[in-house]
Write an enzyme that holds these catalytic residues in place. Structure first.
Site, PDB file in Angstrom:
ATOM      1  N   GLU A   3       1.397  -0.286  -4.796  1.00 16.42           N
ATOM      2  CA  GLU A   3       0.559   0.423  -5.396  1.00 16.42           C
ATOM      3  C   GLU A   3       1.034   1.970  -5.648  1.00 16.42           C
ATOM      4  OE1 GLU A   3      -3.505   2.711  -3.279  1.00 16.42           O
ATOM      5  OE2 GLU A   3      -1.620   2.365  -2.192  1.00 16.42           O
TER       6      GLU A   3
ATOM      7  N   ASP B 290       0.649  -1.236  -0.084  1.00 16.97           N
ATOM      8  CA  ASP B 290       0.007  -0.070   0.005  1.00 16.97           C
ATOM      9  C   ASP B 290       0.847   1.178   0.029  1.00 16.97           C
ATOM     10  OD1 ASP B 290      -2.925   1.078   0.807  1.00 16.97           O
ATOM     11  OD2 ASP B 290      -1.357   2.202   1.988  1.00 16.97           O
TER      12      ASP B 290
END
Length: 260
Positions: A155, A128
């Protein structure tokens, strides 16, 4: 938001149920990937000045403890009283940014990832907010947890702006920000670059052959179809400049579109 990293029970179910789910997925030929949020971590308690910067470690586990203090927070996060080194990526405003330059913190995270793989059942990671810390640390987390031969995703999203008439997206500059992550998962970034280009194409800002529209699924699969291809790009990006990496990224996308 991450807090007690080893506490995997939630409103969705217990840790035992999670393990059973992952076993069932793997038995069906599905590789489960964990959403790993390690750019930032919510503290458990406040210091004497009311700043959230004290971490607890309430679950028994092997490996390094995670009851960190202000030393684990980047010094850029002054609102949290961070005493670590400067951030190596973009700031995340919602929680204290972790200092990935600290070897003790990195080793603790590697042990946690090993736990998720060996004791829980995950086979890969989706990192993330990957732009929040230096890309070089991803290599240690992937290799240290033993998932270098599995699927790992970073990400790396960028912002678009709509002014009621057209999209504003400096595509090449955005792609340069993302290019360093191609080594971990070329297909993910190639698809992201293609998506941005397709949006711009709709606004007549970025010319691409019409036949490339709707090819995203095939484009993803063709960009990195083997471990050898991923290893090659990873080694390449470790030794080349960002400009060369960007050029390679754009050429790769164009070639894959043509092949479709």
């Amino acid at each position: 938001m991450p807090q007690q990293l080893y506490d995997l029970s939630s409103a969705y179910g217990s840790q035992q149920q999670l393990r059973a789910l992952l076993e069932a997925l793997k038995a069906a030929g599905v590789a489960p990937i964990a959403d790993v949020v390690i750019n930032h971590r919510c503290a458990d308690s406040q210091d004497e000045q009311g700043r959230w910067n004290n971490y607890h470690d309430d679950v028994d586990h092997d490996g390094h403890p995670i009851d960190w203090g202000q030393w684990a927070i980047t010094c850029d996060d002054k609102e949290f009283g961070g005493q670590g080194n400067k951030d190596t990526g973009e700031d995340f405003w919602g929680a204290p940014d972790l200092d990935h330059t600290n070897s003790h913190l990195r080793e603790a995270l590697v042990h946690w990832l090993q736990h998720l793989r060996d004791n829980v059942g995950f086979t890969g990671w989706r990192f993330d907010f990957a732009k929040g810390y230096g890309a070089k640390y991803i290599q240690q987390y992937v290799e240290g947890s033993g998932t270098q031969d599995d699927l790992n995703v970073g990400e790396m999203w960028t912002d678009l702006h709509w002014d009621d008439s057209e999209w504003h997206c400096p595509l090449l500059a955005r792609a340069a920000t993302a290019a360093c992550w191609m080594g971990l998962l070329p297909l993910y970034l190639a698809a992201a670059c293609y998506a941005a280009a397709a949006v711009s194409n709709e606004q007549q800002q970025f010319k691409m052959p019409p036949r490339t529209r709707g090819c995203m699924t095939r484009l993803q699969l063709r960009c990195a179809s083997s471990k050898e291809e991923k290893d090659h790009v990873y080694t390449f990006l470790q030794t080349c400049s960002l400009q060369v990496a960007l050029c390679c990224c754009c050429c790769c996308c164009c070639c894959c579109c043509c092949c479709c």
